[in-house]
Design an enzyme around this catalytic site. Sequence first.
Site, PDB file in Angstrom:
ATOM      1  N   GLY A   1      13.051   2.217   7.271  1.00  0.00           N
ATOM      2  CA  GLY A   1      11.786   1.375   6.630  1.00  0.00           C
ATOM      3  C   GLY A   1      10.662   0.926   7.132  1.00  0.00           C
TER       4      GLY A   1
ATOM      5  N   GLU B  18       7.724   9.748  23.260  1.00  0.00           N
ATOM      6  CA  GLU B  18       7.065   9.993  22.746  1.00  0.00           C
ATOM      7  C   GLU B  18       5.751   9.065  21.994  1.00  0.00           C
ATOM      8  OE1 GLU B  18       9.332  13.627  21.226  1.00  0.00           O
ATOM      9  OE2 GLU B  18       9.422  11.250  21.406  1.00  0.00           O
TER      10      GLU B  18
ATOM     11  N   CYS C  49       0.981  21.306 -10.113  1.00  0.00           N
ATOM     12  CA  CYS C  49      -0.030  22.049  -8.692  1.00  0.00           C
ATOM     13  C   CYS C  49       1.359  23.556  -9.521  1.00  0.00           C
ATOM     14  CB  CYS C  49       0.103  21.358  -7.240  1.00  0.00           C
ATOM     15  SG  CYS C  49      -1.238  22.208  -6.975  1.00  0.00           S
TER      16      CYS C  49
ATOM     17  N   GLN D 176       0.270  25.718 -12.109  1.00  0.00           N
ATOM     18  CA  GLN D 176      -0.268  27.616 -12.042  1.00  0.00           C
ATOM     19  C   GLN D 176       0.922  28.755 -12.864  1.00  0.00           C
ATOM     20  OE1 GLN D 176      -0.305  27.838  -7.916  1.00  0.00           O
ATOM     21  NE2 GLN D 176      -2.081  27.087  -7.469  1.00  0.00           N
TER      22      GLN D 176
ATOM     23  N   HIS E  79      -2.042  16.825  -7.462  1.00  0.00           N
ATOM     24  CA  HIS E  79      -0.623  16.204  -7.688  1.00  0.00           C
ATOM     25  C   HIS E  79      -0.984  14.452  -8.104  1.00  0.00           C
ATOM     26  CE1 HIS E  79       1.370  18.617  -5.495  1.00  0.00           C
ATOM     27  NE2 HIS E  79       0.465  18.755  -5.163  1.00  0.00           N
TER      28      HIS E  79
ATOM     29  N   GLU F  35       1.337  12.565  -9.220  1.00  0.00           N
ATOM     30  CA  GLU F  35       2.646  11.668  -8.460  1.00  0.00           C
ATOM     31  C   GLU F  35       1.735  10.731  -7.472  1.00  0.00           C
ATOM     32  OE1 GLU F  35       2.378  14.523  -8.291  1.00  0.00           O
ATOM     33  OE2 GLU F  35       2.818  15.450  -6.580  1.00  0.00           O
TER      34      GLU F  35
HETATM   35  N1  GLN Z   1       1.266  27.043  -3.672  1.00  0.00           N
HETATM   36  C1  GLN Z   1       0.404  27.015  -4.855  1.00  0.00           C
HETATM   37  C2  GLN Z   1      -0.890  26.469  -3.824  1.00  0.00           C
HETATM   38  O1  GLN Z   1      -1.792  27.083  -2.270  1.00  0.00           O
HETATM   39  C3  GLN Z   1       0.516  25.005  -4.855  1.00  0.00           C
HETATM   40  C4  GLN Z   1      -0.096  24.325  -4.453  1.00  0.00           C
HETATM   41  C5  GLN Z   1       0.776  23.158  -4.335  1.00  0.00           C
HETATM   42  O2  GLN Z   1       1.583  23.242  -5.410  1.00  0.00           O
HETATM   43  N2  GLN Z   1       1.254  22.035  -3.813  1.00  0.00           N
HETATM   44  O3  GLN Z   1      -2.036  26.600  -4.109  1.00  0.00           O
END
Ligand code: GLN
Length: 585
Positions: free
Chosen positions: A48, A182, A419, A423, A548, A550
């Site tokens: 952390g 590294e 995302c 879809q 996204h 979040e």
């Molecule tokens: N696979 C989907 C795309 O490339 C959704 C991507 C995601 O959820 N970040 O559009």
Amino acid sequence: MTNEELLAKIGQSTGGEETEFYTPMPQGYRKGHHKYVIVVGTVMSGLGKGIFSSSLAKLMKDKGLVVAPIKMEGYLNIDSGTLNPYRHGEVFVLDDGMETDMDLGTYERLLDINLSASNYTTNGQILSGVLKKEREGGYLGRDVQVIPHVVGEVKLRLRELAAKTNADVIFVEVGGTVGDYENSFYLEACRQLAYEEGEGSVIFVALTYVLEPGALGEQKSKAAQLGIKRLMEVGIMPDIIACRASNPVKDKVREKISMYTNVPMKRVVTMHDVESIYTIPEALRDAGMDREVLKMLDLHDRVDTRVEDHARMNWRWFTDRIGKATKDVTLAVTGKYTSLRDAYASIIKAGEHCGVHLGVNVNFKWLDTTAIDPANVVKRLGDCHGIIVPGGFGVRGTEGKIECIRYAREAKVPYLGLCLGFQMAVIEYARNVVGIADANSTEFAPGCRNPVIDILPEQKKIEGLGGNMRLGGKDVLVKPNTLASRLFNNAEKIRLRFRHRYEVDPKYVPQLEEHGMIFSGKAPDYPIMQILELSQEVHPFFIGTQAHPELTSRPLTPQPLFIGLVKAAMAYAESGASKREKQPV
Ligand code: GLN
């Protein structure tokens, strides 16, 4: 002292044949103004460092100082875009489109600032920078070496960040553990930086681990001592030692560590496991760490106590409410990487932020959708008060996700699609409501006849992984009088973060709209659908976004789509609907 004077003083120049030194200085760099806190890990990784570094940075920011964090990763990848979240945790996308490590999420949430590509570097970036300069003849005929050139590049990156942000304090998190191949040139660069910047400008924090073997039932400091010795071997004396442990580190153990490392007791601090990381800044303050840092870096004069009082009051409002909720909701998260919570770190955090603001414990039920089908979906999801289908790539589990969405839509369970979840909601609606039975995405069915989700037209030509995604913060125009508009307080334009390759084919939009799907968020310049929803007349809360959200939830400003979901889930739980739905239909 000017930079030239500094270089003269320590006998350095920016390079050339006559000197062994290589210390390029960026424009606008104010030597003596910018201070550095360098955080390194010993004993083991995963302690952390990011949490410690961002908590300390928060204490300084709350005092009115300008802070700039940077994470220096040990891997050769240029960014985190191609890393598997199952191995490495989620890919955190910054507003400027940089794909980074999940630790940058911790910095953004704790510091409440938007970071950029200059807050993140990798071995790959450093080395490719050096190789590019070499090809451009940037080294004036010198043979190019790790020392001084590669470490010179690292110092330059740190100073560039300082100059660009005009930071009072730069918090440098060195990835990995002392002793790793590294990160060895990062450590050497930091050692040199401390020497060049001079006394009172750079301090080192060593994070270490105090073991407490079950068979012994007591804390042992040997591993911590050896880890710190390793740091001293590379010429770095720690100024602060933070001891990670399961339980508060005993004074006797701190004494031992202090004795073997020359670090006074008051700067050997316990950092034991706590319920919420958001309480760590105050804990460090209680341990006097903020005063120690101010003293060592001579920053007292720059503190603004009024700013601090205000910031602490707001933060305390939040931390006082953690763990106090009396209500519970359970959100199902359907995803491929359900065995590794790090892959969904930001979703968990967004839920936590909302929970604190709404006075409810937000629990997550993780579901692997490869095992979900029409026969078992009610059984698997019946006890959940809301459903999230998060982002993802690839075909695995997608039919199960569609099944979950159908259930959410038909049983009126609150739904938030993120995302890929956006879809999938389009595909589900096209198939089951519009009647396009073979609707799909070209990501999963390249030759399908009805690709309602397809690759972005302007990116069709670009091939190969990495570099061909729509990335970063983008403006979204919100349609008035919609659920989205209500959630975002009637804002006409909002900003969300994106990471996707595919999108809704605009050709299908009229058909979807005719059947009741509302596209309530769109890109300003292209016909890219960004938010979808169902009317609240037919469903209490059904919304999805190509973004996204979040990634932009912050403790004091939780993300509105998540607030909407958790509120709807609370209403759903109170209505008792989830219990009804548990019965076989
Ligand atoms: N696979 C989907 C795309 O490339 C959704 C991507 C995601 O959820 N970040 O559009």
